[in-house]
Design an enzyme around this catalytic site. Structure first.
Site, short mmCIF file in Angstrom:
data_model
loop_
_atom_site.label_atom_id
_atom_site.label_comp_id
_atom_site.label_asym_id
_atom_site.label_seq_id
_atom_site.Cartn_x
_atom_site.Cartn_y
_atom_site.Cartn_z
NE ARG A 128 -3.57 0.31 2.03
CZ ARG A 128 -4.31 -0.46 2.83
NH1 ARG A 128 -4.18 -0.35 4.14
NH2 ARG A 128 -5.15 -1.32 2.33
CE1 TYR A 129 0.51 4.03 4.59
CE2 TYR A 129 0.79 1.74 5.24
CZ TYR A 129 0.16 2.95 5.40
OH TYR A 129 -0.81 3.09 6.36
NE ARG A 132 5.30 2.05 6.22
CZ ARG A 132 4.91 3.22 5.72
NH1 ARG A 132 5.45 3.68 4.62
NH2 ARG A 132 3.96 3.91 6.33
CB CYS A 141 -3.55 -15.89 16.25
SG CYS A 141 -3.33 -14.67 14.94
CB CYS A 145 -7.84 -10.16 19.12
SG CYS A 145 -6.09 -10.42 19.45
CB CYS A 148 -9.12 -10.39 14.55
SG CYS A 148 -7.90 -10.71 13.27
NE ARG A 150 -3.96 -8.17 8.13
CZ ARG A 150 -3.00 -7.76 8.94
NH1 ARG A 150 -2.49 -8.57 9.84
NH2 ARG A 150 -2.51 -6.55 8.81
CG ASP A 308 -9.12 -1.51 11.74
OD1 ASP A 308 -8.95 -0.28 11.67
OD2 ASP A 308 -8.20 -2.33 11.58
CG ASP A 345 -5.23 0.92 8.79
OD1 ASP A 345 -5.15 1.50 7.67
OD2 ASP A 345 -4.49 -0.01 9.13
CE LYS A 352 -0.61 0.82 10.66
NZ LYS A 352 -0.25 0.21 9.37
C1 LIG Z 1 0.65 -0.68 9.15
C2 LIG Z 1 1.02 -1.11 7.82
C3 LIG Z 1 2.36 -1.03 7.40
C4 LIG Z 1 3.46 -0.50 8.30
O1 LIG Z 1 3.25 0.85 8.62
P1 LIG Z 1 4.21 1.63 9.61
O2 LIG Z 1 3.59 2.98 9.76
O3 LIG Z 1 5.55 1.67 8.94
O4 LIG Z 1 4.27 0.87 10.88
C5 LIG Z 1 2.65 -1.43 6.12
N1 LIG Z 1 1.68 -1.88 5.27
C6 LIG Z 1 0.40 -1.95 5.64
C7 LIG Z 1 -0.61 -2.43 4.67
C8 LIG Z 1 0.02 -1.58 6.94
O5 LIG Z 1 -1.26 -1.69 7.31
#
Ligand SMILES: *Cc1c(COP(=O)(O)O)cnc(C)c1O
Length: 386
Positions: A128-129, A132, A141, A145, A148, A150, A308, A345, A352
Protein backbone atom coordinates in the site's frame (compact mmCIF):
# COMPACT_ATOMS: atom_id res chain seq x y z
CA UNK A 1 16.24 -12.12 37.37
CA UNK A 2 13.24 -9.84 36.97
CA UNK A 3 13.30 -7.01 39.48
CA UNK A 4 10.34 -6.89 41.81
CA UNK A 5 9.24 -3.46 40.70
CA UNK A 6 8.95 -4.40 37.02
CA UNK A 7 5.63 -6.23 37.33
CA UNK A 8 3.38 -6.03 40.35
CA UNK A 9 0.59 -8.41 39.46
CA UNK A 10 -0.29 -11.29 41.74
CA UNK A 11 1.04 -14.60 40.56
CA UNK A 12 -1.61 -16.91 39.14
CA UNK A 13 -2.26 -19.71 41.59
CA UNK A 14 -1.35 -23.29 40.83
CA UNK A 15 -4.97 -24.21 41.58
CA UNK A 16 -6.14 -22.13 38.64
CA UNK A 17 -3.67 -23.92 36.38
CA UNK A 18 -4.79 -27.26 37.77
CA UNK A 19 -8.42 -26.44 36.97
CA UNK A 20 -7.46 -25.66 33.40
CA UNK A 21 -5.40 -28.84 33.01
CA UNK A 22 -8.34 -30.84 34.34
CA UNK A 23 -10.43 -29.75 31.35
CA UNK A 24 -8.18 -32.03 29.33
CA UNK A 25 -7.95 -34.73 32.00
CA UNK A 26 -4.36 -33.79 32.83
CA UNK A 27 -2.64 -32.78 36.03
CA UNK A 28 -0.62 -29.58 36.22
CA UNK A 29 3.01 -30.10 35.33
CA UNK A 30 5.12 -26.93 35.29
CA UNK A 31 7.46 -28.27 32.64
CA UNK A 32 4.64 -29.01 30.22
CA UNK A 33 2.83 -25.80 31.13
CA UNK A 34 5.92 -23.84 30.08
CA UNK A 35 6.25 -25.76 26.81
CA UNK A 36 4.65 -23.61 24.11
CA UNK A 37 3.74 -26.60 21.97
CA UNK A 38 1.87 -28.18 24.89
CA UNK A 39 0.08 -24.85 25.32
CA UNK A 40 -0.92 -24.85 21.64
CA UNK A 41 -2.21 -28.42 21.83
CA UNK A 42 -4.34 -27.62 24.89
CA UNK A 43 -6.08 -24.45 23.84
CA UNK A 44 -9.57 -23.79 25.07
CA UNK A 45 -11.82 -23.61 22.03
CA UNK A 46 -15.32 -24.75 23.04
CA UNK A 47 -18.17 -23.67 25.23
CA UNK A 48 -17.64 -26.80 27.36
CA UNK A 49 -14.00 -25.85 27.99
CA UNK A 50 -14.82 -22.36 29.18
CA UNK A 51 -17.81 -23.49 31.23
CA UNK A 52 -15.45 -25.43 33.46
CA UNK A 53 -13.28 -22.48 34.42
CA UNK A 54 -15.40 -19.32 34.02
CA UNK A 55 -18.81 -18.34 35.33
CA UNK A 56 -20.20 -17.45 31.90
CA UNK A 57 -22.97 -14.94 31.27
CA UNK A 58 -25.82 -15.82 28.87
CA UNK A 59 -24.27 -13.40 26.33
CA UNK A 60 -20.97 -15.29 26.49
CA UNK A 61 -22.64 -18.70 26.32
CA UNK A 62 -24.53 -17.65 23.22
CA UNK A 63 -21.38 -16.12 21.76
CA UNK A 64 -19.41 -19.29 22.37
CA UNK A 65 -22.17 -21.41 20.87
CA UNK A 66 -22.47 -19.41 17.65
CA UNK A 67 -19.38 -17.25 17.06
CA UNK A 68 -16.92 -20.03 16.17
CA UNK A 69 -18.79 -20.64 12.91
CA UNK A 70 -17.85 -17.11 11.87
CA UNK A 71 -14.52 -16.58 13.56
CA UNK A 72 -12.54 -19.16 15.53
CA UNK A 73 -12.30 -19.12 19.28
CA UNK A 74 -9.08 -20.24 20.94
CA UNK A 75 -7.36 -19.25 24.17
CA UNK A 76 -4.06 -20.67 25.41
CA UNK A 77 -4.19 -22.25 28.88
CA UNK A 78 -1.68 -19.62 30.00
CA UNK A 79 -3.93 -16.73 28.93
CA UNK A 80 -7.04 -18.51 30.23
CA UNK A 81 -5.37 -18.65 33.64
CA UNK A 82 -5.28 -14.83 33.65
CA UNK A 83 -9.02 -14.43 33.02
CA UNK A 84 -11.16 -13.43 35.99
CA UNK A 85 -13.55 -16.35 36.44
CA UNK A 86 -16.25 -14.23 38.12
CA UNK A 87 -16.10 -10.90 36.28
CA UNK A 88 -17.57 -10.87 32.76
CA UNK A 89 -16.15 -7.35 32.33
CA UNK A 90 -12.61 -8.61 32.98
CA UNK A 91 -10.57 -6.67 30.41
CA UNK A 92 -8.78 -9.81 29.23
CA UNK A 93 -11.98 -11.82 29.02
CA UNK A 94 -13.57 -9.17 26.77
CA UNK A 95 -10.68 -9.58 24.33
CA UNK A 96 -10.91 -13.34 23.77
CA UNK A 97 -14.36 -14.63 24.83
CA UNK A 98 -17.01 -14.01 22.15
CA UNK A 99 -20.33 -12.48 23.15
CA UNK A 100 -23.71 -12.55 21.47
CA UNK A 101 -23.09 -8.95 20.33
CA UNK A 102 -20.67 -10.36 17.73
CA UNK A 103 -23.73 -11.36 15.77
CA UNK A 104 -24.90 -7.75 15.48
CA UNK A 105 -23.90 -5.95 12.31
CA UNK A 106 -23.53 -2.16 12.53
CA UNK A 107 -24.18 0.07 9.52
CA UNK A 108 -20.45 0.96 9.37
CA UNK A 109 -19.17 -2.63 9.66
CA UNK A 110 -16.96 -4.06 6.90
CA UNK A 111 -15.42 -7.46 6.18
CA UNK A 112 -12.06 -6.07 5.02
CA UNK A 113 -12.10 -2.63 6.71
CA UNK A 114 -8.58 -1.63 5.72
CA UNK A 115 -9.05 -2.66 2.09
CA UNK A 116 -6.05 -4.98 2.23
CA UNK A 117 -7.33 -7.46 -0.30
CA UNK A 118 -7.54 -4.63 -2.83
CA UNK A 119 -3.85 -3.77 -2.42
CA UNK A 120 -2.56 -7.31 -2.69
CA UNK A 121 -0.38 -7.90 -5.77
CA UNK A 122 0.60 -11.45 -4.70
CA UNK A 123 -1.31 -13.77 -2.35
CA UNK A 124 -0.37 -12.87 1.21
CA UNK A 125 1.36 -9.58 0.40
CA UNK A 126 -0.15 -6.11 0.87
CA UNK A 127 1.68 -3.29 -0.90
CA UNK A 128 0.00 0.00 0.00
CA UNK A 129 2.73 2.43 0.99
CA UNK A 130 5.56 3.38 -1.37
CA UNK A 131 8.49 1.80 0.48
CA UNK A 132 7.05 -0.98 2.60
CA UNK A 133 4.93 -4.10 2.42
CA UNK A 134 2.91 -6.22 4.78
CA UNK A 135 3.59 -9.95 4.48
CA UNK A 136 0.95 -12.27 5.92
CA UNK A 137 2.85 -15.23 7.28
CA UNK A 138 0.20 -17.76 8.22
CA UNK A 139 -3.47 -17.85 9.06
CA UNK A 140 -3.42 -18.87 12.71
CA UNK A 141 -2.75 -17.17 16.01
CA UNK A 142 -2.12 -18.42 19.53
CA UNK A 143 -5.46 -16.96 20.58
CA UNK A 144 -8.08 -14.98 18.68
CA UNK A 145 -8.74 -11.33 19.51
CA UNK A 146 -12.47 -10.75 19.08
CA UNK A 147 -11.79 -7.44 17.34
CA UNK A 148 -9.33 -8.90 14.81
CA UNK A 149 -8.97 -6.74 11.72
CA UNK A 150 -8.16 -9.85 9.66
CA UNK A 151 -10.87 -12.18 10.89
CA UNK A 152 -11.80 -12.68 7.22
CA UNK A 153 -8.45 -14.49 6.71
CA UNK A 154 -7.23 -15.63 10.05
CA UNK A 155 -8.34 -19.09 11.17
CA UNK A 156 -10.36 -19.58 7.95
CA UNK A 157 -8.02 -22.24 6.58
CA UNK A 158 -7.90 -20.65 3.13
CA UNK A 159 -4.40 -19.20 3.19
CA UNK A 160 -1.43 -21.39 2.40
CA UNK A 161 1.47 -21.18 4.86
CA UNK A 162 4.05 -18.66 3.75
CA UNK A 163 6.58 -21.38 2.96
CA UNK A 164 4.40 -22.45 0.01
CA UNK A 165 3.90 -18.90 -1.26
CA UNK A 166 7.42 -17.70 -0.63
CA UNK A 167 8.85 -17.98 -4.13
CA UNK A 168 6.16 -15.69 -5.56
CA UNK A 169 6.59 -13.21 -2.73
CA UNK A 170 10.36 -13.11 -3.05
CA UNK A 171 10.08 -12.71 -6.83
CA UNK A 172 7.78 -9.70 -6.35
CA UNK A 173 10.07 -8.11 -3.78
CA UNK A 174 13.18 -8.67 -5.92
CA UNK A 175 11.49 -6.90 -8.77
CA UNK A 176 10.22 -4.00 -6.64
CA UNK A 177 13.43 -2.28 -5.64
CA UNK A 178 11.47 0.56 -4.02
CA UNK A 179 10.50 -1.76 -1.15
CA UNK A 180 12.99 -1.32 1.64
CA UNK A 181 10.82 -2.45 4.56
CA UNK A 182 8.92 -5.70 5.18
CA UNK A 183 6.46 -6.10 8.04
CA UNK A 184 5.66 -9.76 8.66
CA UNK A 185 2.36 -10.19 10.40
CA UNK A 186 -0.55 -12.46 10.04
CA UNK A 187 -1.66 -14.75 11.58
CA UNK A 188 1.15 -14.78 14.07
CA UNK A 189 4.62 -15.31 12.54
CA UNK A 190 6.09 -16.39 15.88
CA UNK A 191 3.99 -19.54 15.75
CA UNK A 192 6.33 -20.73 13.01
CA UNK A 193 8.99 -23.13 14.22
CA UNK A 194 12.48 -21.64 14.48
CA UNK A 195 13.77 -23.31 11.35
CA UNK A 196 11.16 -22.16 8.79
CA UNK A 197 11.19 -18.72 10.38
CA UNK A 198 14.98 -18.58 10.00
CA UNK A 199 14.57 -19.61 6.38
CA UNK A 200 11.88 -17.00 5.68
CA UNK A 201 13.95 -14.24 7.27
CA UNK A 202 17.04 -15.43 5.39
CA UNK A 203 15.22 -15.23 2.05
CA UNK A 204 14.08 -11.67 2.80
CA UNK A 205 17.50 -10.62 4.07
CA UNK A 206 19.10 -11.92 0.87
CA UNK A 207 17.24 -9.23 -1.11
CA UNK A 208 19.74 -6.35 -1.20
CA UNK A 209 17.25 -3.45 -1.05
CA UNK A 210 15.34 -4.81 1.97
CA UNK A 211 16.85 -2.83 4.85
CA UNK A 212 14.28 -3.14 7.59
CA UNK A 213 12.44 -6.28 8.69
CA UNK A 214 9.79 -6.29 11.38
CA UNK A 215 7.54 -8.95 12.87
CA UNK A 216 4.14 -8.10 14.35
CA UNK A 217 3.15 -10.64 17.00
CA UNK A 218 0.83 -11.17 19.93
CA UNK A 219 2.67 -14.32 20.98
CA UNK A 220 4.51 -12.53 23.82
CA UNK A 221 1.10 -11.73 25.33
CA UNK A 222 -0.78 -14.98 24.61
CA UNK A 223 2.10 -17.46 24.76
CA UNK A 224 5.16 -15.85 26.37
CA UNK A 225 7.05 -19.13 26.80
CA UNK A 226 7.36 -19.29 22.99
CA UNK A 227 10.10 -16.68 23.44
CA UNK A 228 13.06 -19.01 23.89
CA UNK A 229 16.78 -18.24 23.66
CA UNK A 230 16.81 -20.17 20.35
CA UNK A 231 14.06 -18.00 18.88
CA UNK A 232 15.80 -14.84 20.08
CA UNK A 233 18.99 -16.04 18.35
CA UNK A 234 17.09 -16.36 15.05
CA UNK A 235 15.59 -12.86 15.39
CA UNK A 236 18.94 -11.41 16.31
CA UNK A 237 20.75 -13.11 13.45
CA UNK A 238 18.44 -11.39 10.97
CA UNK A 239 18.33 -8.07 12.88
CA UNK A 240 14.58 -8.14 13.25
CA UNK A 241 12.48 -5.55 15.08
CA UNK A 242 9.41 -6.75 16.95
CA UNK A 243 6.02 -5.05 17.25
CA UNK A 244 4.19 -6.67 20.12
CA UNK A 245 0.49 -6.33 20.89
CA UNK A 246 -0.79 -5.61 24.39
CA UNK A 247 -4.11 -4.06 25.40
CA UNK A 248 -4.13 -4.12 29.19
CA UNK A 249 -1.62 -3.95 32.01
CA UNK A 250 -2.88 -7.29 33.39
CA UNK A 251 -1.21 -8.92 30.39
CA UNK A 252 2.17 -7.82 31.75
CA UNK A 253 2.87 -10.86 33.93
CA UNK A 254 6.13 -12.30 35.24
CA UNK A 255 6.20 -14.61 32.20
CA UNK A 256 5.80 -11.66 29.85
CA UNK A 257 8.48 -9.73 31.73
CA UNK A 258 10.83 -12.68 31.28
CA UNK A 259 10.03 -12.92 27.57
CA UNK A 260 10.64 -9.19 27.08
CA UNK A 261 13.89 -9.42 29.02
CA UNK A 262 15.09 -12.25 26.79
CA UNK A 263 14.23 -10.22 23.71
CA UNK A 264 15.64 -6.90 24.93
CA UNK A 265 18.81 -8.52 26.28
CA UNK A 266 19.11 -10.30 22.93
CA UNK A 267 19.20 -6.93 21.21
CA UNK A 268 15.73 -7.04 19.64
CA UNK A 269 14.15 -3.55 19.50
CA UNK A 270 10.63 -3.77 20.95
CA UNK A 271 7.56 -1.70 20.12
CA UNK A 272 3.97 -2.30 21.08
CA UNK A 273 0.63 -1.77 19.41
CA UNK A 274 -2.60 -1.35 21.33
CA UNK A 275 -6.16 -1.32 20.07
CA UNK A 276 -8.46 1.11 21.87
CA UNK A 277 -11.35 -1.02 23.16
CA UNK A 278 -14.52 -0.09 24.99
CA UNK A 279 -14.53 -1.31 28.62
CA UNK A 280 -11.06 -2.81 28.14
CA UNK A 281 -8.69 0.14 28.06
CA UNK A 282 -10.72 3.28 27.33
CA UNK A 283 -9.68 5.18 30.44
CA UNK A 284 -6.76 7.45 31.17
CA UNK A 285 -5.62 5.40 34.14
CA UNK A 286 -5.73 2.08 32.26
CA UNK A 287 -3.74 3.38 29.31
CA UNK A 288 -1.19 5.05 31.56
CA UNK A 289 -0.67 1.86 33.53
CA UNK A 290 -0.26 -0.12 30.34
CA UNK A 291 2.16 2.28 28.65
CA UNK A 292 4.23 2.81 31.80
CA UNK A 293 4.23 -0.94 32.37
CA UNK A 294 5.54 -1.47 28.85
CA UNK A 295 8.34 1.06 29.32
CA UNK A 296 9.44 -0.83 32.43
CA UNK A 297 9.81 -3.89 30.20
CA UNK A 298 11.79 -1.83 27.65
CA UNK A 299 8.91 -1.87 25.17
CA UNK A 300 8.09 1.42 23.42
CA UNK A 301 4.36 2.05 22.78
CA UNK A 302 4.20 2.62 19.02
CA UNK A 303 0.59 2.86 17.81
CA UNK A 304 -2.76 3.15 19.55
CA UNK A 305 -5.33 2.04 16.99
CA UNK A 306 -8.89 3.18 16.74
CA UNK A 307 -10.71 -0.19 16.54
CA UNK A 308 -11.34 -1.06 12.88
CA UNK A 309 -15.00 -1.37 11.89
CA UNK A 310 -14.85 -5.14 11.48
CA UNK A 311 -18.17 -6.96 11.25
CA UNK A 312 -19.52 -7.79 14.71
CA UNK A 313 -17.17 -5.58 16.76
CA UNK A 314 -19.28 -2.47 17.35
CA UNK A 315 -19.71 -3.38 21.04
CA UNK A 316 -15.93 -3.08 21.45
CA UNK A 317 -15.49 0.22 19.66
CA UNK A 318 -15.28 3.67 21.26
CA UNK A 319 -15.91 6.98 19.53
CA UNK A 320 -12.98 8.79 17.94
CA UNK A 321 -13.58 11.59 20.47
CA UNK A 322 -12.76 9.15 23.26
CA UNK A 323 -9.42 8.42 21.62
CA UNK A 324 -8.61 12.10 21.10
CA UNK A 325 -9.46 12.92 24.73
CA UNK A 326 -7.39 10.03 26.05
CA UNK A 327 -4.32 10.96 24.03
CA UNK A 328 -4.67 14.59 25.18
CA UNK A 329 -4.56 13.37 28.77
CA UNK A 330 -1.29 11.55 28.11
CA UNK A 331 0.61 13.91 25.80
CA UNK A 332 2.80 16.21 27.89
CA UNK A 333 1.50 14.74 31.13
CA UNK A 334 3.97 11.89 30.83
CA UNK A 335 7.06 11.16 28.74
CA UNK A 336 6.62 11.04 25.00
CA UNK A 337 8.07 7.51 25.14
CA UNK A 338 4.84 6.44 26.87
CA UNK A 339 2.57 8.09 24.30
CA UNK A 340 1.91 6.09 21.12
CA UNK A 341 0.63 7.69 17.95
CA UNK A 342 -3.15 7.38 17.86
CA UNK A 343 -4.18 6.31 14.35
CA UNK A 344 -7.25 5.37 12.39
CA UNK A 345 -6.57 2.90 9.60
CA UNK A 346 -8.77 4.69 7.08
CA UNK A 347 -11.58 2.36 5.99
CA UNK A 348 -11.35 1.42 2.34
CA UNK A 349 -7.57 1.37 2.16
CA UNK A 350 -6.45 4.92 3.00
CA UNK A 351 -3.75 3.71 5.35
CA UNK A 352 -2.98 4.89 8.86
CA UNK A 353 -4.03 8.46 9.63
CA UNK A 354 -2.61 10.01 12.83
CA UNK A 355 -5.17 11.78 15.00
CA UNK A 356 -4.66 14.28 17.80
CA UNK A 357 -6.39 17.31 19.26
CA UNK A 358 -5.32 20.51 17.52
CA UNK A 359 -2.05 21.86 18.83
CA UNK A 360 -1.28 24.13 15.87
CA UNK A 361 -4.25 26.50 16.03
CA UNK A 362 -3.15 28.83 13.23
CA UNK A 363 -0.08 29.32 11.06
CA UNK A 364 0.21 32.28 8.75
CA UNK A 365 2.78 34.96 7.87
CA UNK A 366 5.46 32.92 9.61
CA UNK A 367 3.65 32.90 12.93
CA UNK A 368 2.47 29.66 14.52
CA UNK A 369 -0.14 29.82 17.25
CA UNK A 370 0.37 26.84 19.54
CA UNK A 371 -1.67 25.23 22.27
CA UNK A 372 0.39 23.35 24.86
CA UNK A 373 -0.54 20.31 26.96
CA UNK A 374 -2.10 22.53 29.65
CA UNK A 375 -4.30 24.34 27.13
CA UNK A 376 -2.26 27.54 27.21
CA UNK A 377 -1.44 29.55 24.08
CA UNK A 378 2.06 30.24 22.78
CA UNK A 379 3.49 31.76 19.63
CA UNK A 380 6.44 30.63 17.55
CA UNK A 381 7.78 33.01 14.89
CA UNK A 382 9.83 31.81 11.89
CA UNK A 383 13.17 33.53 11.26
CA UNK A 384 12.66 36.72 9.22
CA UNK A 385 15.75 36.07 7.07
CA UNK A 386 15.15 33.07 4.82
C1 LIG B 1 0.65 -0.68 9.15
C2 LIG B 1 1.02 -1.11 7.82
C3 LIG B 1 2.36 -1.03 7.40
C4 LIG B 1 3.46 -0.50 8.30
O1 LIG B 1 3.25 0.85 8.62
P1 LIG B 1 4.21 1.63 9.61
O2 LIG B 1 3.59 2.98 9.76
O3 LIG B 1 5.55 1.67 8.94
O4 LIG B 1 4.27 0.87 10.88
C5 LIG B 1 2.65 -1.43 6.12
N1 LIG B 1 1.68 -1.88 5.27
C6 LIG B 1 0.40 -1.95 5.64
C7 LIG B 1 -0.61 -2.43 4.67
C8 LIG B 1 0.02 -1.58 6.94
O5 LIG B 1 -1.26 -1.69 7.31
Amino acid sequence: MIQNNVVDKPVVTTTRREEICQIFGETYNPELWNDWRWQMRHRLTKLEHFQQVLRLTPAEEKGLAIAPEKFAVAVTPYFASLLDSEDPLCPLRLQVIPRSEELLVDAADMVDPCGEDHDSPVAGLVHRYPDRVLLLALDSCAAYCRYCTRSRLVSQGEMYPVTRRLDAIVAYLEEHTEVRDVLISGGDPLLMADEPLDKLLGRLRAIPHIEFVRIGSRVPSFLPTRITPELVAVLRKHRVWLSLHFCHVRELTQEVAQACDLLADGGIPLGSQTVLLKNVNDSEQTLKQLFHGLLKLRVRPYYLYQCDPVVGTSHLRTSVQTGIDLISKLRGHTTGYAVPTYVIDAPGGGGKVPIQADTLLAYSNGTAKLRNWEGEMYTYVDPALQ
